[in-house]
Write an enzyme that holds these catalytic residues in place. Structure first.
Site, PDB file in Angstrom:
ATOM      1  N   ILE A 151      -3.833   2.323   0.427  1.00 37.32           N
ATOM      2  CA  ILE A 151      -4.537   1.883  -0.622  1.00 37.32           C
ATOM      3  C   ILE A 151      -3.459   1.036  -1.290  1.00 37.32           C
ATOM      4  O   ILE A 151      -2.318   1.983  -1.599  1.00 37.32           O
ATOM      5  CB  ILE A 151      -5.132   3.104  -1.354  1.00 37.32           C
ATOM      6  N   THR A 176       0.914  -1.241  -0.042  1.00 42.51           N
ATOM      7  CA  THR A 176      -0.177  -0.015  -0.032  1.00 42.51           C
ATOM      8  C   THR A 176       0.830   1.069   0.158  1.00 42.51           C
ATOM      9  O   THR A 176       2.128   1.286   0.352  1.00 42.51           O
ATOM     10  CB  THR A 176      -1.027   0.088   1.270  1.00 42.51           C
ATOM     11  N   ASP A 177       0.122   2.291  -0.313  1.00 44.12           N
ATOM     12  CA  ASP A 177       0.859   3.799  -0.287  1.00 44.12           C
ATOM     13  C   ASP A 177       0.575   4.291   1.302  1.00 44.12           C
ATOM     14  O   ASP A 177      -0.076   3.566   1.997  1.00 44.12           O
ATOM     15  CB  ASP A 177       0.373   4.739  -1.382  1.00 44.12           C
ATOM     16  N   ALA A 178       0.954   5.362   1.329  1.00 41.96           N
ATOM     17  CA  ALA A 178       0.910   6.150   2.695  1.00 41.96           C
ATOM     18  C   ALA A 178      -0.688   6.290   3.065  1.00 41.96           C
ATOM     19  O   ALA A 178      -1.106   6.200   4.247  1.00 41.96           O
ATOM     20  CB  ALA A 178       1.196   7.580   2.477  1.00 41.96           C
TER      21      ALA A 178
END
Length: 136
Positions: free
Chosen positions: A21, A16-18
């Site tokens: 997601i 995931t990103d920050a």
């Protein structure tokens, strides 16, 4: 894509990103794993293809459509369905699903190459599984 090979994948923090997601490039990694398991389920894996037949898969084209996000800890499914083979070119369709919701669709064109990276026709046993209807 009825009768498709399905691979369940859990979304981990590293995917995931920050914002929690799934980062878009990771869907390509998930799709690669699913293609590998689809082949393995049919009695082939990449080392066997190289040792026995002297061939490798290369991605020539990948069209991805991102429809909805997957999130941290989701369980997603990646479906893989062969859509055709012509000479050295193989077309596959893949979908990433959460439940019945389609998250990403991928249309791929792969090319079989030899050790010298030259396109080659699929050997008959591989051609048979690539030409088989979904679910067989």
């Amino acid at each position: 894509m009825t009768g498709a090979h399905r691979l369940a994948i859990r979304v981990y923090y590293e995917d995931t990103d920050a914002g929690g997601i799934v980062y878009h490039a990771n869907y390509l990694r998930f799709a690669e794993r699913a293609r590998t398991e689809w082949l393995r389920a049919r009695g082939f894996d990449h080392p066997v293809l190289l040792e026995r037949f002297g061939v490798l898969f290369t991605v020539r084209r990948c069209d991805a459509v991102f429809l909805a996000p997957a999130r941290l800890d989701d369980e997603i499914l990646v479906e893989t369905v062969p859509q055709g083979i012509e000479g050295a070119r193989i077309r596959l369709g893949q979908r990433v699903l959460k439940g019945e919701r389609e998250l990403v669709t991928l249309a791929l064109e792969l090319v079989l190459v030899n050790r010298a990276m030259r396109p080659v026709r699929a050997p008959p046993p591989l051609r048979a599984i690539l030409s088989a209807p979904a679910g067989s």
